[in-house]
Design a protein around this motif. Structure first.
Motif, PDB file in Angstrom:
ATOM      1  N   ASN A   1       0.809  -1.222   0.000  1.00 36.39           N
ATOM      2  CA  ASN A   1       0.000   0.000   0.000  1.00 36.39           C
ATOM      3  C   ASN A   1       0.846   1.279   0.000  1.00 36.39           C
ATOM      4  O   ASN A   1       0.315   2.376   0.157  1.00 36.39           O
ATOM      5  N   GLU A   2       2.151   1.124  -0.195  1.00 35.13           N
ATOM      6  CA  GLU A   2       3.039   2.287  -0.162  1.00 35.13           C
ATOM      7  C   GLU A   2       2.934   3.063  -1.475  1.00 35.13           C
ATOM      8  O   GLU A   2       2.921   2.474  -2.563  1.00 35.13           O
ATOM      9  N   LYS A   3       2.862   4.368  -1.356  1.00 31.82           N
ATOM     10  CA  LYS A   3       2.753   5.233  -2.531  1.00 31.82           C
ATOM     11  C   LYS A   3       3.960   6.167  -2.587  1.00 31.82           C
ATOM     12  O   LYS A   3       4.373   6.725  -1.571  1.00 31.82           O
TER      13      LYS A   3
ATOM     14  N   SER B   1      -1.508   2.320  -8.711  1.00 31.43           N
ATOM     15  CA  SER B   1      -1.691   2.039  -7.285  1.00 31.43           C
ATOM     16  C   SER B   1      -0.499   2.483  -6.447  1.00 31.43           C
ATOM     17  O   SER B   1      -0.642   2.781  -5.264  1.00 31.43           O
ATOM     18  N   TRP B   2       0.694   2.549  -7.053  1.00 32.25           N
ATOM     19  CA  TRP B   2       1.908   2.910  -6.321  1.00 32.25           C
ATOM     20  C   TRP B   2       2.209   4.411  -6.352  1.00 32.25           C
ATOM     21  O   TRP B   2       3.142   4.876  -5.723  1.00 32.25           O
TER      22      TRP B   2
END
Length: 612
Positions: free
Chosen positions: A55-57, A138-139
């Motif tokens: 879940n890291e962006k 998503s990233w």
């Protein structure tokens, strides 16, 4: 002579505490096609830090190239050579927490589509589609940075004109700003050899095969032979039928046009390059001034004194754009790897080295993300010979003074204005004169800068030399030529080399400049952007052939420099009318004889920008 403390004047912050420990180690690679608004598929490689949490962006750095985003190497080379176009760039950016998206621009590499000319409107709009795609991954944390050197620098700078809210900063290195004057027709003179080589290389690269590197053989034979053994093709997109997709795009790319194709139809700034009325001016960066300023995107820009015209481009951007800017003018070659200075070998490494340079760029990106960029513009320039950085907030430097040095009898360059009523020297243009294939133009082809054999070349030219300097002087800015001459021909080229002779009588090249003689008219029109040098429009309505027995005034700027000349050195200007390894021949036929006046009425001189 200045004696600045290193700390306030040194521009680089790669030792910042925030850069001491990278967060990641290594990167992953993904190849895919991104579909544009018109259905054209753009080849992209996405590099992300290894072991990125689910879940890291993270922020993304976008790079848009026409020189292949990555390579497919042959065995055994693929076992030990990394495939990204610039592996060190990818490594440093990813270990400090950035994703990198490197794409082949429309009509190049493994991308589909065609190119009518470089930097078309479609190519610029592709950047918007790419950024929209990035921020929906998503990233992605929704922040995009722009990066590029040379061609990639142009695509980065033009992308700022989109005013996309996701763009938080742009690093723009060693790119032209006014395409007519900085690349295609410097001084109104067709940059023939560079454009031939650049066009032939581009044409073969667009056919996707590794044999494209053989186009470098005339100017870099050793590299061409080795690279041909190693490189099989542009890297195909792995999700596709690799052989079929490369064959498909190569066939489509055959419809591309290349810069050399325009020489038959373009001579002047207002000549059209297509059937829709587009001119070189229309695609130049300065034409996007209002949009780029509206974006207010912070810029970190790099140029170099002897790297084509990138110092000039850096200065013009600095004085014309209101965007927050940190600007650097160094003594490096086009790729920032080696020095380009009369005081160092062309093999001497640039300082700081590449790793620290990249860490410096990470620091800028981090400051952009934290909104820590100073709104005040600052320019750092390096003075060759003194080996020091200087910091200013305006150009020209506030302590600059233009000092006249006159051409005199006995081929003297002197502060004394000629007093005799008559005085002149004649010169028959030597079309064998050359600055070689390691000059400021060839470094655009990723070559070092090395001006060899100036003692031999100066014998082919008309030279004026000063007495030894009685004290050291710093020269920073654009030297200005003011000549009065007659010519046996209506057209021609004047090229002036500014040099110094050291205590061992060795000749060293500092800078140069050239002007096609039919463009000598100083225009009364408003220039297309703020200029600090004599303005020639280079338009067809302003051409001014030289008449028989006319004494023509020739006034133009040399490319800027910053150099400390020590006490005892001698200054020299060497004047010619050709550079066979760089420029087209003017006139096409015949051999002009010029008469250069230096007398009480026609006091030909050079204005030298001295720092007091």
């Amino acid at each position: 002579m200045h004696n600045f403390d290193k700390k306030p004047e040194y521009p680089f912050e790669y030792n910042d505490e925030s850069l001491k420990t990278p967060k990641y180690n290594g990167y992953t690679t993904q190849s895919l096609y991104v579909t544009m608004r018109d259905g054209i598929k753009i080849a992209a490689d996405i590099y992300k830090p290894k072991r990125l949490e689910t879940n890291e962006k993270i922020p993304t750095i976008l790079v848009q190239t026409r020189y292949w985003r990555a390579y497919k190497f042959r065995i055994p080379f693929r076992w030990f050579i990394k495939e990204p176009r610039k592996p060190k760039v990818v490594k440093i950016f990813t270990i400090y927490g950035f994703a990198v998206v490197w794409v082949d621009t429309r009509g190049t590499g493994a991308s589909y589509g065609t190119r009518p000319y470089p930097f078309s409107e479609k190519e610029i709009k592709d950047a918007k589609d790419l950024i929209d795609w990035i921020i929906n991954q998503s990233w992605s944390d929704g922040n995009v940075m722009l990066y590029g050197n040379s061609y990639e620098g142009v695509t980065a700078e033009l992308t700022t004109s989109l005013c996309h809210p996701a763009i938080k900063g742009a690093i723009i290195k060693h790119d032209p700003w006014d395409f007519y004057l900085h690349a295609v027709f410097p001084g109104g003179v067709f940059n023939e050899k560079f454009l031939q080589y650049w066009s032939s290389l581009g044409k073969e690269l667009d056919q996707t095969s590794g044999k494209a590197v053989l186009e470098m053989k005339p100017y870099n034979p050793t590299f061409a032979r080795i690279a041909r053994l190693a490189v099989k093709s542009v890297k195909p997109v792995k999700s596709q039928d690799k052989n079929k997709s490369l064959k498909d795009v190569a066939k489509i790319h055959k419809k591309n046009n290349y810069p050399i194709d325009y020489f038959e139809i373009v001579n002047y700034r207002d000549d059209e390059i297509d059937n829709e009325g587009t001119t070189i001016e229309d695609i130049s960066i300065y034409s996007k001034k209002n949009l780029i300023e509206k974006s207010h995107i912070p810029m970190y820009t790099w140029g170099s004194w002897q790297d084509s015209t990138t110092a000039n481009a850096t200065i013009l951007r600095f004085i014309n754009f209101s965007n927050p800017q940190k600007a650097i003018i160094s003594d490096w070659c086009h790729r920032d790897q080696n020095r380009a200075s009369p005081f160092h070998s062309h093999k001497a490494p640039a300082e700081p080295g590449k790793k620290d340079q990249l860490k410096e760029l990470v620091k800028f990106y981090n400051d952009c993300l934290k909104d820590k960029i100073d709104s005040e513009k600052v320019l750092y320039y390096y003075t060759m010979g003194e080996e020091k950085w200087k910091k200013i907030n305006s150009w020209p430097p506030p302590t600059q003074e233009m000092i006249k040095w006159y051409l005199n009898e006995d081929y003297q360059l002197s502060k004394n204005k000629p007093k005799k009523k008559s005085g002149s020297d004649q010169y028959i243009i030597n079309f064998e004169s050359t600055t070689g294939i390691r000059n400021r133009w060839y470094t655009l082809l990723s070559l070092p800068v090395k001006y060899n054999n100036r003692d031999i070349e100066d014998k082919k030219l008309l030279v004026y030399t000063s007495e030894p300097l009685k004290k050291s002087i710093e020269i920073t800015g654009h030297p200005i030529i003011n000549f009065y001459l007659r010519s046996t021909h209506e057209d021609g080229l004047i090229q002036v080399h500014f040099e110094f002779i050291d205590e061992n009588e060795e000749i060293h090249w500092i800078t140069d400049g050239q002007l096609r003689l039919i463009h000598r008219k100083i225009s009364s029109e408003s220039p297309p952007y703020n200029m600090i040098t004599p303005f020639h429009s280079f338009k067809s309505d302003d051409i001014l052939p030289i008449k028989k027995d006319e004494v023509a005034k020739i006034r133009f700027a040399l490319y800027p420099t910053s150099i400390l000349l020590k006490e005892g050195y001698k200054m020299r200007i060497a004047i010619g009318g050709a550079d066979k390894d760089s420029f087209a021949r003017y006139p096409e036929e015949g051999t002009p004889k010029i008469t250069l006046e230096h007398n009480e009425k026609y006091d030909s001189h050079l204005e030298i920008p001295i720092i007091k």
